[in-house]
Design an enzyme around this catalytic site. Structure first.
Site, PDB file in Angstrom:
ATOM      1  N   GLU A   1      -3.918  -4.751   2.720  1.00 55.19           N
ATOM      2  CA  GLU A   1      -4.126  -6.150   3.106  1.00 55.19           C
ATOM      3  C   GLU A   1      -5.192  -6.251   4.210  1.00 55.19           C
ATOM      4  OE1 GLU A   1      -2.725  -8.766   1.547  1.00 55.19           O
ATOM      5  OE2 GLU A   1      -3.086 -10.380   2.976  1.00 55.19           O
TER       6      GLU A   1
ATOM      7  N   THR B   1      -2.125  -0.866   5.773  1.00 52.86           N
ATOM      8  CA  THR B   1      -2.014  -1.591   4.497  1.00 52.86           C
ATOM      9  C   THR B   1      -3.370  -1.991   3.916  1.00 52.86           C
ATOM     10  OG1 THR B   1      -1.353  -3.716   3.524  1.00 52.86           O
ATOM     11  CG2 THR B   1      -1.602  -3.679   5.899  1.00 52.86           C
TER      12      THR B   1
ATOM     13  N   LYS C   1      -1.679  -5.843  11.448  1.00 60.48           N
ATOM     14  CA  LYS C   1      -1.720  -4.469  10.932  1.00 60.48           C
ATOM     15  C   LYS C   1      -3.027  -3.773  11.322  1.00 60.48           C
ATOM     16  CE  LYS C   1       2.092  -3.483   8.620  1.00 60.48           C
ATOM     17  NZ  LYS C   1       2.918  -2.301   8.901  1.00 60.48           N
TER      18      LYS C   1
ATOM     19  N   TYR D   1      -0.641 -11.449   9.254  1.00 62.89           N
ATOM     20  CA  TYR D   1      -0.044 -10.129   8.985  1.00 62.89           C
ATOM     21  C   TYR D   1      -1.122  -9.047   8.977  1.00 62.89           C
ATOM     22  CZ  TYR D   1       1.722  -6.268   6.075  1.00 62.89           C
ATOM     23  OH  TYR D   1       2.039  -5.027   5.575  1.00 62.89           O
TER      24      TYR D   1
HETATM   25  P1  NAP Z   1      10.440  -4.050   4.091  1.00 63.66           P
HETATM   26  O1  NAP Z   1      11.275  -3.730   2.891  1.00 63.66           O
HETATM   27  O2  NAP Z   1      10.206  -5.467   4.452  1.00 63.66           O
HETATM   28  O3  NAP Z   1      11.112  -3.294   5.360  1.00 63.66           O
HETATM   29  C1  NAP Z   1      10.742  -3.626   6.668  1.00 63.66           C
HETATM   30  C2  NAP Z   1      11.706  -2.955   7.646  1.00 63.66           C
HETATM   31  O4  NAP Z   1      11.370  -3.396   8.980  1.00 63.66           O
HETATM   32  C3  NAP Z   1      13.176  -3.320   7.430  1.00 63.66           C
HETATM   33  O5  NAP Z   1      13.978  -2.195   7.714  1.00 63.66           O
HETATM   34  C4  NAP Z   1      13.395  -4.404   8.489  1.00 63.66           C
HETATM   35  O6  NAP Z   1      14.745  -4.553   8.879  1.00 63.66           O
HETATM   36  C5  NAP Z   1      12.571  -3.830   9.642  1.00 63.66           C
HETATM   37  N1  NAP Z   1      12.257  -4.841  10.657  1.00 63.66           N
HETATM   38  C6  NAP Z   1      11.650  -6.054  10.469  1.00 63.66           C
HETATM   39  N2  NAP Z   1      11.562  -6.713  11.637  1.00 63.66           N
HETATM   40  C7  NAP Z   1      12.110  -5.924  12.589  1.00 63.66           C
HETATM   41  C8  NAP Z   1      12.327  -6.054  13.982  1.00 63.66           C
HETATM   42  N3  NAP Z   1      11.953  -7.159  14.662  1.00 63.66           N
HETATM   43  N4  NAP Z   1      12.937  -5.037  14.657  1.00 63.66           N
HETATM   44  C9  NAP Z   1      13.338  -3.931  14.008  1.00 63.66           C
HETATM   45  N5  NAP Z   1      13.162  -3.739  12.669  1.00 63.66           N
HETATM   46  C10 NAP Z   1      12.569  -4.723  11.976  1.00 63.66           C
HETATM   47  O7  NAP Z   1       9.003  -3.357   3.967  1.00 63.66           O
HETATM   48  P2  NAP Z   1       8.533  -2.145   3.018  1.00 63.66           P
HETATM   49  O8  NAP Z   1       8.026  -2.711   1.743  1.00 63.66           O
HETATM   50  O9  NAP Z   1       9.567  -1.085   3.023  1.00 63.66           O
HETATM   51  O10 NAP Z   1       7.238  -1.649   3.816  1.00 63.66           O
HETATM   52  C11 NAP Z   1       7.343  -0.660   4.845  1.00 63.66           C
HETATM   53  C12 NAP Z   1       6.128  -0.776   5.765  1.00 63.66           C
HETATM   54  O11 NAP Z   1       4.941  -0.554   5.011  1.00 63.66           O
HETATM   55  C13 NAP Z   1       5.947  -2.137   6.420  1.00 63.66           C
HETATM   56  O12 NAP Z   1       5.388  -1.917   7.709  1.00 63.66           O
HETATM   57  C14 NAP Z   1       4.929  -2.849   5.531  1.00 63.66           C
HETATM   58  O13 NAP Z   1       4.234  -3.823   6.263  1.00 63.66           O
HETATM   59  C15 NAP Z   1       4.065  -1.674   5.125  1.00 63.66           C
HETATM   60  N6  NAP Z   1       3.392  -1.780   3.821  1.00 63.66           N
HETATM   61  C16 NAP Z   1       4.103  -2.078   2.708  1.00 63.66           C
HETATM   62  C17 NAP Z   1       3.471  -2.108   1.476  1.00 63.66           C
HETATM   63  C18 NAP Z   1       4.222  -2.427   0.217  1.00 63.66           C
HETATM   64  O14 NAP Z   1       3.562  -2.742  -0.792  1.00 63.66           O
HETATM   65  N7  NAP Z   1       5.552  -2.319   0.199  1.00 63.66           N
HETATM   66  C19 NAP Z   1       2.091  -1.807   1.399  1.00 63.66           C
HETATM   67  C20 NAP Z   1       1.408  -1.476   2.557  1.00 63.66           C
HETATM   68  C21 NAP Z   1       2.071  -1.445   3.772  1.00 63.66           C
HETATM   69  P3  NAP Z   1      15.754  -5.513   8.011  1.00 63.66           P
HETATM   70  O15 NAP Z   1      16.152  -4.685   6.806  1.00 63.66           O
HETATM   71  O16 NAP Z   1      16.861  -5.748   8.959  1.00 63.66           O
HETATM   72  O17 NAP Z   1      14.978  -6.731   7.621  1.00 63.66           O
HETATM   73  N1  GDD Z   2       5.492 -13.592  -2.814  1.00 60.62           N
HETATM   74  C1  GDD Z   2       4.916 -14.355  -3.761  1.00 60.62           C
HETATM   75  N2  GDD Z   2       5.656 -15.339  -4.365  1.00 60.62           N
HETATM   76  N3  GDD Z   2       3.624 -14.119  -4.085  1.00 60.62           N
HETATM   77  C2  GDD Z   2       3.088 -14.881  -5.061  1.00 60.62           C
HETATM   78  C3  GDD Z   2       3.791 -15.888  -5.727  1.00 60.62           C
HETATM   79  C4  GDD Z   2       5.144 -16.128  -5.359  1.00 60.62           C
HETATM   80  O1  GDD Z   2       5.822 -16.999  -5.891  1.00 60.62           O
HETATM   81  N4  GDD Z   2       2.973 -16.438  -6.649  1.00 60.62           N
HETATM   82  C5  GDD Z   2       1.805 -15.807  -6.560  1.00 60.62           C
HETATM   83  N5  GDD Z   2       1.863 -14.863  -5.589  1.00 60.62           N
HETATM   84  C6  GDD Z   2       0.745 -13.983  -5.184  1.00 60.62           C
HETATM   85  C7  GDD Z   2       0.473 -13.981  -3.686  1.00 60.62           C
HETATM   86  O2  GDD Z   2      -0.252 -15.148  -3.299  1.00 60.62           O
HETATM   87  C8  GDD Z   2      -0.328 -12.684  -3.566  1.00 60.62           C
HETATM   88  O3  GDD Z   2      -1.670 -12.926  -3.903  1.00 60.62           O
HETATM   89  C9  GDD Z   2       0.294 -11.777  -4.632  1.00 60.62           C
HETATM   90  O4  GDD Z   2       1.075 -12.641  -5.476  1.00 60.62           O
HETATM   91  C10 GDD Z   2       1.200 -10.687  -4.070  1.00 60.62           C
HETATM   92  O5  GDD Z   2       2.090 -11.280  -3.168  1.00 60.62           O
HETATM   93  P1  GDD Z   2       3.308 -10.440  -2.511  1.00 60.62           P
HETATM   94  O6  GDD Z   2       4.116  -9.787  -3.571  1.00 60.62           O
HETATM   95  O7  GDD Z   2       4.000 -11.329  -1.553  1.00 60.62           O
HETATM   96  O8  GDD Z   2       2.559  -9.214  -1.779  1.00 60.62           O
HETATM   97  P2  GDD Z   2       1.282  -9.200  -0.817  1.00 60.62           P
HETATM   98  O9  GDD Z   2       0.145  -8.571  -1.597  1.00 60.62           O
HETATM   99  O10 GDD Z   2       1.042 -10.499  -0.189  1.00 60.62           O
HETATM  100  O11 GDD Z   2       1.757  -8.193   0.319  1.00 60.62           O
HETATM  101  C11 GDD Z   2       2.435  -6.981   0.000  1.00 60.62           C
HETATM  102  O12 GDD Z   2       1.500  -5.943  -0.160  1.00 60.62           O
HETATM  103  C12 GDD Z   2       0.747  -5.608   1.016  1.00 60.62           C
HETATM  104  C13 GDD Z   2      -0.222  -4.478   0.632  1.00 60.62           C
HETATM  105  O13 GDD Z   2      -1.404  -5.024   0.097  1.00 60.62           O
HETATM  106  C14 GDD Z   2       3.411  -6.689   1.136  1.00 60.62           C
HETATM  107  O14 GDD Z   2       4.236  -5.599   0.771  1.00 60.62           O
HETATM  108  C15 GDD Z   2       2.702  -6.313   2.419  1.00 60.62           C
HETATM  109  O15 GDD Z   2       3.663  -5.863   3.396  1.00 60.62           O
HETATM  110  C16 GDD Z   2       1.719  -5.178   2.109  1.00 60.62           C
HETATM  111  O16 GDD Z   2       1.019  -4.791   3.268  1.00 60.62           O
END
Ligand code: NAP
Ligand code: GDD
Length: 352
Positions: free
Chosen positions: A127, A125, A157, A153
């Site tokens: 992050e 990620t 990662k 987190y």
């Molecule tokens: P998500 O919607 O939160 O999905 C996470 C998955 O992990 C869900 O299927 C969840 O199951 C499963 N999980 C969580 N805890 C678990 C446990 N203890 N045992 C088994 N399964 C578990 O995340 P996503 O947005 O699809 O992201 C996919 C991956 O990419 C994650 O590793 C995230 O950190 C990474 N990532 C995401 C982003 C982004 O912007 N979306 C960016 C960079 C990296 P449940 O459905 O039961 O909760």
């Molecule tokens: N969730 C949330 N809720 N975020 C807020 C809010 C709020 O009410 N207000 C402001 N924010 C700001 C957070 O502080 C952060 O700076 C930004 O919005 C994005 O927050 P999130 O959408 O929670 O995403 P993230 O950037 O912290 O993390 C996501 O992206 C990562 C990749 O850079 C997640 O998907 C991570 O799993 C992923 O790795």
């Protein structure tokens, strides 16, 4: 038919990737975890719930991971499951270290022992870059930039990132890290800021809510469209050599801009509805992240198509449609929990 195992198939990326790979002709296996209320709504929403094979895995339990590999015999493994919410990692730092970090080693070690020829994708990620975004003065970050994580987190990662490289370099496993910047969609979890804004804006438009409470409005992120990002995961595993790639749009926008644009779409002024609430602030928050995807473009032929404005239009449009349906008595997908039909769930009976 190629067999694939996706950990975290019930999540945003897992469900889009399952559909993408099913359409490519793969036999898709995915892990889910036992919850008190089943959580298959994304797979149902995408129309693939009955087309994937589901295996129960808890990431803290190495035995369940071993069983999943034995049952699925995969040629490709996409490790997406994690505690993925940065804010929650401050509340449960130890559990996040275990589930988001250490579990990557549980999976890699099981692959090393059972199926070392399987190709492995690790969901790293942006992050992990943390403070580096500031040190580089907001310039796009690439695969060679240093990591300075700012959350439990991100630290977890980063461990997963390095252990993936160690298994690649030490044991010759085809293991890659996708360093994905934020990617969003109508299937995003409701607590993430983009979906939270889109959902609340739709409710305000329809008179179902009066305000939107947010934390840090100044944070800047590089937001792309999730269905496009899952294709890059597959492309990384089709290359001749295992390497790590940044996936991003190359544009940074603030949370404030996101809210402003979302309200503009429904014809309202964001400043009249958005309230800053300290409850949504974090002890540390990455101020700015933007990615340089030029290596992915050069080597994978991947580039983002949906950019900031279109992403917000898609997300707000979908929430308005959903809440209009709700007012007419339609159910949300997550309001109608379903269990997989027996022929799609691989149970303990099959493991014995
Ligand atoms: P998500 O919607 O939160 O999905 C996470 C998955 O992990 C869900 O299927 C969840 O199951 C499963 N999980 C969580 N805890 C678990 C446990 N203890 N045992 C088994 N399964 C578990 O995340 P996503 O947005 O699809 O992201 C996919 C991956 O990419 C994650 O590793 C995230 O950190 C990474 N990532 C995401 C982003 C982004 O912007 N979306 C960016 C960079 C990296 P449940 O459905 O039961 O909760
Ligand atoms: N969730 C949330 N809720 N975020 C807020 C809010 C709020 O009410 N207000 C402001 N924010 C700001 C957070 O502080 C952060 O700076 C930004 O919005 C994005 O927050 P999130 O959408 O929670 O995403 P993230 O950037 O912290 O993390 C996501 O992206 C990562 C990749 O850079 C997640 O998907 C991570 O799993 C992923 O790795």
């Amino acid at each position: 038919m190629k067999r694939v195992l996706i950990t975290g198939i019930t999540g945003q990326d897992g469900s889009y990737l399952a559909k993408f790979l099913f359409n490519k002709g793969y036999e898709v296996y995915g892990t889910y975890r036992r919850l008190s209320t089943p959580n298959f709504w994304r797979l149902e929403y995408l129309g693939i719930f009955e087309k994937v094979n589901l295996i129960s895995v808890e990431l803290g339990d190495a035995g369940s991971i071993v069983e999943a590999l034995k049952l699925s015999e995969p040629e490709e493994v996409y490790h997406l499951a994690a505690q993925s919410f940065v804010e929650a990692s401050f509340e449960s730092p130890v559990a996040t270290g275990d589930i988001t970090g250490l579990a990557t080693t549980r999976i890699l070690e099981a692959i090393r022992q059972l199926c070392p020829d399987a190709r492995f994708y690790n969901a790293a990620t942006s992050e992990m870059f943390g403070w580096t975004g500031v040190l580089k003065g907001g310039k796009p970050l690439n695969e060679d930039d240093v990591f300075r994580p700012m959350s439990p987190y991100a630290a977890a990662k980063l461990y997963g990132y390095w252990i993936t490289r160690i298994y690649r370099e030490g044991y010759g496993i085809f293991a890659v890290n996708g360093i994905l910047f934020n990617h969003e969609s109508p299937l995003r979890g409701l607590e993430f800021v983009t979906r939270k804004i889109a959902n609340e804006v739709a409710k305000i438009k329809l008179g179902l809510s009066k305000e939107l409470r947010l934390g840090n409005l100044d944070a800047k992120r590089d937001w792309g469209y999730a269905p496009e990002y899952v294709e890059s995961m597959w492309l990384m595993l089709q290359q001749a050599k295992p390497e790590d790639y940044v996936i991003a749009t190359g544009e940074a926008h603030s949370v404030r801009e996101f809210a402003e644009k979302a309200f503009e779409i429904i014809g309202l002024d964001w400043e009249e509805y958005v309230k800053v609430d300290r409850r949504f602030m974090r002890p540390l928050d990455v101020p700015s992240l933007v990615g340089d995807y030029s290596k992915a473009e050069r080597s994978l032929g991947w580039r983002p198509k949906v950019k900031f404005d279109e992403l917000i239009e898609i997300m707000v449009g979908e929430e308005v449609k959903r809440w209009e349906g709700w007012l007419k008595g339609e159910r949300f997908p997550w309001d109608a929990p379903n269990y997989p039909s027996e022929n799609r769930i691989l149970t303990r009976a099959l493991r014995m």
